[in-house]
Design a protein around this motif. Sequence first.
Motif, mmCIF file in Angstrom:
data_model
loop_
_atom_site.group_PDB
_atom_site.id
_atom_site.type_symbol
_atom_site.label_atom_id
_atom_site.label_comp_id
_atom_site.label_asym_id
_atom_site.label_seq_id
_atom_site.Cartn_x
_atom_site.Cartn_y
_atom_site.Cartn_z
ATOM 1 N N PRO A 87 130.724 -45.092 -154.113
ATOM 2 C CA PRO A 87 131.890 -46.007 -154.049
ATOM 3 C C PRO A 87 131.571 -47.336 -154.266
ATOM 4 O O PRO A 87 130.489 -47.463 -153.899
ATOM 5 C CB PRO A 87 132.511 -45.548 -152.693
ATOM 6 N N GLU A 88 132.595 -48.263 -154.440
ATOM 7 C CA GLU A 88 132.205 -49.800 -154.651
ATOM 8 C C GLU A 88 131.914 -50.240 -153.147
ATOM 9 O O GLU A 88 131.229 -51.263 -152.982
ATOM 10 C CB GLU A 88 133.628 -50.440 -155.281
ATOM 11 N N GLU A 89 132.385 -49.880 -152.227
ATOM 12 C CA GLU A 89 132.160 -50.435 -150.820
ATOM 13 C C GLU A 89 131.692 -49.050 -149.925
ATOM 14 O O GLU A 89 132.385 -47.997 -149.862
ATOM 15 C CB GLU A 89 133.412 -51.000 -150.212
ATOM 16 N N ILE A 90 130.661 -49.412 -148.894
ATOM 17 C CA ILE A 90 130.463 -48.342 -147.937
ATOM 18 C C ILE A 90 130.099 -49.022 -146.608
ATOM 19 O O ILE A 90 130.346 -50.348 -146.471
ATOM 20 C CB ILE A 90 128.984 -47.636 -148.336
ATOM 21 N N THR A 91 130.241 -48.365 -145.579
ATOM 22 C CA THR A 91 130.191 -48.791 -144.230
ATOM 23 C C THR A 91 128.690 -48.948 -143.909
ATOM 24 O O THR A 91 127.849 -48.743 -144.601
ATOM 25 C CB THR A 91 130.829 -47.994 -143.113
ATOM 26 N N PRO A 92 128.626 -49.981 -142.804
ATOM 27 C CA PRO A 92 127.224 -50.360 -142.416
ATOM 28 C C PRO A 92 126.477 -48.707 -142.008
ATOM 29 O O PRO A 92 125.312 -48.693 -142.121
ATOM 30 C CB PRO A 92 127.185 -50.905 -141.167
ATOM 31 N N GLN A 93 127.273 -47.857 -141.336
ATOM 32 C CA GLN A 93 126.829 -46.632 -140.882
ATOM 33 C C GLN A 93 126.272 -45.612 -142.385
ATOM 34 O O GLN A 93 125.312 -44.878 -142.048
ATOM 35 C CB GLN A 93 127.834 -45.737 -140.010
ATOM 36 N N GLU A 94 127.202 -45.900 -143.091
ATOM 37 C CA GLU A 94 126.582 -45.259 -144.476
ATOM 38 C C GLU A 94 125.555 -45.825 -145.044
ATOM 39 O O GLU A 94 124.644 -45.065 -145.622
ATOM 40 C CB GLU A 94 127.875 -45.060 -145.542
ATOM 41 N N LEU A 95 125.315 -47.089 -145.030
ATOM 42 C CA LEU A 95 124.053 -47.773 -145.280
ATOM 43 C C LEU A 95 122.837 -47.113 -144.920
ATOM 44 O O LEU A 95 121.809 -47.100 -145.323
ATOM 45 C CB LEU A 95 124.269 -49.100 -145.297
ATOM 46 N N GLU A 129 117.242 -57.593 -141.576
ATOM 47 C CA GLU A 129 117.456 -57.047 -140.228
ATOM 48 C C GLU A 129 118.096 -57.872 -139.265
ATOM 49 O O GLU A 129 118.764 -57.367 -138.358
ATOM 50 C CB GLU A 129 115.822 -57.183 -139.819
ATOM 51 N N THR A 130 118.096 -59.279 -139.378
ATOM 52 C CA THR A 130 119.018 -60.081 -138.369
ATOM 53 C C THR A 130 120.238 -59.713 -138.719
ATOM 54 O O THR A 130 121.071 -59.736 -137.612
ATOM 55 C CB THR A 130 118.713 -61.686 -138.786
ATOM 56 N N GLU A 131 120.937 -59.522 -139.827
ATOM 57 C CA GLU A 131 122.333 -59.339 -139.966
ATOM 58 C C GLU A 131 122.693 -57.807 -139.431
ATOM 59 O O GLU A 131 123.803 -57.573 -138.872
ATOM 60 C CB GLU A 131 122.442 -59.588 -141.511
ATOM 61 N N LEU A 132 121.870 -56.964 -139.610
ATOM 62 C CA LEU A 132 121.988 -55.676 -139.111
ATOM 63 C C LEU A 132 122.077 -55.575 -137.732
ATOM 64 O O LEU A 132 123.010 -54.870 -137.079
ATOM 65 C CB LEU A 132 120.966 -54.536 -139.773
ATOM 66 N N GLU A 133 121.003 -56.434 -136.972
ATOM 67 C CA GLU A 133 121.130 -56.492 -135.573
ATOM 68 C C GLU A 133 122.435 -56.912 -134.824
ATOM 69 O O GLU A 133 122.823 -56.620 -133.871
ATOM 70 C CB GLU A 133 119.834 -56.979 -134.971
ATOM 71 N N ILE A 189 129.118 -53.874 -148.449
ATOM 72 C CA ILE A 189 128.903 -53.347 -147.447
ATOM 73 C C ILE A 189 129.719 -53.991 -146.469
ATOM 74 O O ILE A 189 129.689 -55.078 -146.148
ATOM 75 C CB ILE A 189 127.432 -53.198 -146.790
ATOM 76 N N ALA A 190 130.702 -52.984 -145.749
ATOM 77 C CA ALA A 190 131.934 -53.823 -145.105
ATOM 78 C C ALA A 190 131.394 -54.368 -143.909
ATOM 79 O O ALA A 190 130.809 -53.921 -143.241
ATOM 80 C CB ALA A 190 132.887 -52.626 -145.022
ATOM 81 N N GLY A 191 131.865 -55.585 -143.930
ATOM 82 C CA GLY A 191 131.414 -56.627 -142.629
ATOM 83 C C GLY A 191 130.298 -57.201 -142.564
ATOM 84 O O GLY A 191 130.053 -58.006 -141.652
ATOM 85 N N LEU A 192 129.359 -56.917 -143.454
ATOM 86 C CA LEU A 192 128.090 -57.401 -143.663
ATOM 87 C C LEU A 192 127.961 -58.644 -144.602
ATOM 88 O O LEU A 192 128.560 -58.493 -145.610
ATOM 89 C CB LEU A 192 127.093 -56.429 -144.054
ATOM 90 N N ASN A 193 127.330 -59.716 -144.124
ATOM 91 C CA ASN A 193 127.024 -61.018 -145.098
ATOM 92 C C ASN A 193 125.610 -61.501 -144.950
ATOM 93 O O ASN A 193 125.122 -61.841 -144.196
ATOM 94 C CB ASN A 193 128.020 -62.006 -144.431
#
Length: 302
Positions: free
Chosen positions: A178-186, A205-209, A262-266
Amino acid sequence: MSDFRLKAFYSVAKNLSFTRAAKELFVSQPAITKHINELERQYSVRLFDRTGGKIMLTDAGRLMLEHCSRILDEYNRMEYDMNLLNERSSGHISIGASTTVAQYVLPQILAEFTERFPQIEVSLTNGNSRDIENALLNHDIDLGMVEGITHSAGLQYEPFLEDELVAIIKQSGNESMPEEITPQELCRQPLVIREQGSGTLEVIETELEKHGIRPQELNIRIRLGSTEAIKAFLRHSRSMGIVSVFSVREELARGVFRVIDIAGLNFSRHFCFVASAGKDSPLTEKFKDFTRRSIITSGYRV
């Protein structure tokens, strides 16, 4: 000289105040008013609406502001280029750049700089951000250009270009992604990422944390020491990589890779000049100024 009336108009338009414009340009308020009136008479338009002690740009004023911005910008570039003709700088500057900057940002800038200043000898070394910071602390280089978000004590950082990290996969064979996935799917995707000490990895790593995801939760297939290595690996794998958008512009245009949101991640950051504490040398200042102007001319975000 550029038409001072344009400078007066530009200052009023940006400040929406004749008083602030007069202070900014070190002239009297009646002088500012005179210049604006002359422009309005010349073009038979009203540039500002003045009501209730406030001023606003008219449609004609907004149109003039668009042109005025371009004219003044071109004038400033002309001033810079013409002044360079009288400069005969010489010497040596040693630059250290992190891998992404060295490979995808600096080549064009260095080519233009050495063409403009043939008497200045430039040397470039590259490594990850930590390597460049250590080289500065050891006085092995004059100026660093790094990615990443943490800063080492004893060094001065100055952003010069905005960058975005994007998740990419090869186009062929991944049509069902898909064009977009969730952080959990990442976390479930096989990932190809940079080595420890890389500014790119630090940003990821900083953004994921921030979203409660620990680096240990990622499904890391392999760590590689350069973005080019990651891109080459991805061409032969259904894994996902996270790289600077500067590094894949051509491949995205050709359809070799595609971006997965990736939804919500920048994953954003700034490339920074970094130097030892203290005043930069004239050659270092010259190179930094040239780099900034080249970036603006290229239309990148600063």
